[in-house]
Every structure is written in structure tokens, then in C-alpha cells.
Design an enzyme around this catalytic site. Structure first.
Site, PDB file in Angstrom:
ATOM      1  CG  LEU A   1       4.384   7.706  -1.762  1.00 10.94           C
ATOM      2  CD1 LEU A   1       5.419   7.652  -0.645  1.00 10.94           C
ATOM      3  CD2 LEU A   1       4.126   9.155  -2.171  1.00 10.94           C
TER       4      LEU A   1
ATOM      5  CG  HIS B   1      -1.547  -3.369   4.007  1.00  8.13           C
ATOM      6  ND1 HIS B   1      -2.138  -2.675   2.971  1.00  8.13           N
ATOM      7  CD2 HIS B   1      -1.959  -4.663   3.883  1.00  8.13           C
ATOM      8  CE1 HIS B   1      -2.871  -3.508   2.249  1.00  8.13           C
ATOM      9  NE2 HIS B   1      -2.772  -4.717   2.779  1.00  8.13           N
TER      10      HIS B   1
HETATM   11  C1  GRF Z   1      -6.097   1.982   7.866  1.00  6.78           C
HETATM   12  O1  GRF Z   1      -6.848   0.797   7.882  1.00  6.78           O
HETATM   13  C2  GRF Z   1      -4.690   1.697   7.385  1.00  6.78           C
HETATM   14  O2  GRF Z   1      -4.238   0.426   7.737  1.00  6.78           O
HETATM   15  C3  GRF Z   1      -4.827   1.805   5.891  1.00  6.78           C
HETATM   16  O3  GRF Z   1      -5.772   2.824   5.678  1.00  6.78           O
HETATM   17  C4  GRF Z   1      -6.602   2.972   6.832  1.00  6.78           C
HETATM   18  C5  GRF Z   1      -6.463   4.386   7.270  1.00  6.78           C
HETATM   19  O4  GRF Z   1      -7.343   4.739   8.296  1.00  6.78           O
HETATM   20  N1  GRF Z   1      -3.549   2.041   5.257  1.00  6.78           N
HETATM   21  P1  GRF Z   1      -7.190   6.143   9.006  1.00  6.78           P
HETATM   22  O5  GRF Z   1      -7.323   7.213   7.908  1.00  6.78           O
HETATM   23  O6  GRF Z   1      -5.861   6.203   9.680  1.00  6.78           O
HETATM   24  O7  GRF Z   1      -8.337   6.218   9.974  1.00  6.78           O
END
Ligand code: GRF
Length: 194
Positions: A95, A111
Site C-alpha cells: 500500500l 503475515h
Molecule cells: C495468507 O497466508 C496470509 O498470511 C498472507 O496471504 C495469504 C492469504 O491467504 N498475507 P487467503 O487469500 O486469505 O486464503
């Protein structure tokens, strides 16, 4: 008093988005998801959100000639929902500073690592390559540093013998699905009290 308003930003699968919508439905999370926005028209999560009757919008990054124009359109779109909190759930872009300062302390991210370790892309692969015994996920406030804003909560999982990126990612993802809604709830509760 009405529930706080959440806008969720996605780019893909949207399993965290789904977990947040479910938590809101069950009353585990006292917040209303007023919109799901995606930078990708084909994000899988949009299908689920629409089926749940949630307003969805696509701000397609490929339709803008510069990052600034894209960010400006995204900012306008976000502002139109007057959100109390913006939740990044697999939003795969960094962002811009303008959006971050407009919504200061009102953007959260999840994350898949125990931050500050393994920032950026492919965190689970980074963890495997580093040979750590524990991995996990982190919910943090978004600031202008990459995956570096104030940490709100973390969950650990073991790294097991023979783990692949897929098996470790799945183990982490399961924890994400409870950690994220719970942390959002705590963050909103704290914000209301302050
Ligand atoms: C997850 O592993 C999250 O930690 C990261 O991106 C992935 C997203 O997965 N930021 P989803 O689209 O919520 O299934």
C-alpha cells in the site's frame, strides 16, 4: 451503538476473508463487513463474498497508467465506505504512503511468519530454508515499513520433519483463520475504550 465497519482487501483465494465473514456472522467478531475490494478481477474470494451478499468492488491495477493513479482510485473507493478498519487479507501489493497516512492505525495485515522474521514474499519458504523449528503467523498494524508495523498478536506452529512449503503453509493458515478475527475484535474493543 452500531457495529464498526470493516472493508476487506484481497487479491486471491480469500480464506482469511471467509474466516472474518464467518466470525462476524457468528457474533465472535462484533463488526460489519461493508465491502470486499480486490485489485484483481479474478480473485477467487470475490465469488464467496458475492454469494454471501457482501458488496464487492474491483479496482483493477492494470487499468491505471501509474501506481499513483491506482492508489488514488483505491483511496477514493475506500473512503466511500467510511471504514473504521481496513483489513488486508492476502492483498498482494504494497500500500502506498498516502493511503497509509489517510487511514493511520486503521489498517491491519496478517503475515505468515513470526515477524520480524521472514518479511516479504514466500515467508513459509524462507522459514523452511532457514531451518527454524517454529514458524507461525502475525497480525500487525500497517505502517510504511514492509511487514514492520506494530505487532498485535502471533501464533506459533511447529515445523515438522519432512515439511514442504504446502504442508507448513496449511498448518499456519489454520491458525490464521482464528487469530485474525480474534485480533480484529480485540483491536476494535481497545479502540472503542480509548
Ligand atoms: C495468507 O497466508 C496470509 O498470511 C498472507 O496471504 C495469504 C492469504 O491467504 N498475507 P487467503 O487469500 O486469505 O486464503
Amino acid at each position: 451503538m452500531s457495529n464498526p465497519k470493516l472493508v476487506i482487501l484481497i487479491s486471491g483465494r480469500g480464506s482469511n476473508m471467509k474466516a472474518i465473514l464467518e466470525a462476524s456472522k457468528k457474533g465472535i467478531l462484533n463488526a460489519d463487513v461493508v465491502a470486499v475490494l480486490s485489485n484483481k478481477p479474478n480473485a477467487q474470494g470475490l465469488v464467496y463474498a458475492k454469494a454471501e451478499g457482501i458488496t464487492t468492488e474491483v479496482v483493477d491495477q492494470t487499468q491505471f497508467s501509474s501506481k499513483e493513479e491506482y492508489e488514488d482510485a483505491l483511496k477514493k473507493c475506500l473512503l466511500s465506505y467510511n471504514p473504521d478498519l481496513i483489513v488486508l487479507a492476502g492483498y498482494m501489493r504494497i500500500l502506498g504512503g498516502e493511503i497509509i497516512s489517510t487511514f493511520e492505525s486503521k489498517i491491519l495485515n496478517i503475515h505468515p511468519s513470526l515477524l520480524p522474521e521472514f518479511k516479504g514474499l514466500n515467508a513459509q519458504k524462507q522459514a523452511l530454508e532457514a531451518g527454524v523449528k517454529e514458524a507461525g503467523c502475525t497480525v500487525h498494524v500497517v505502517d510504511t515499513t514492509l511487514d514492520g508495523g506494530p505487532i498485535l498478536a502471533q501464533e506459533k506452529v511447529p515445523v515438522l520433519e519432512g515439511d514442504t512449503v504446502e504442508s507448513l503453509s496449511l498448518r499456519i493458515l489454520e491458525r490464521e483463520h482464528s487469530l485474525y478475527p480474534n485480533t480484529i475484535q480485540n483491536y476494535l474493543t481497545k479502540a472503542i475504550k480509548e
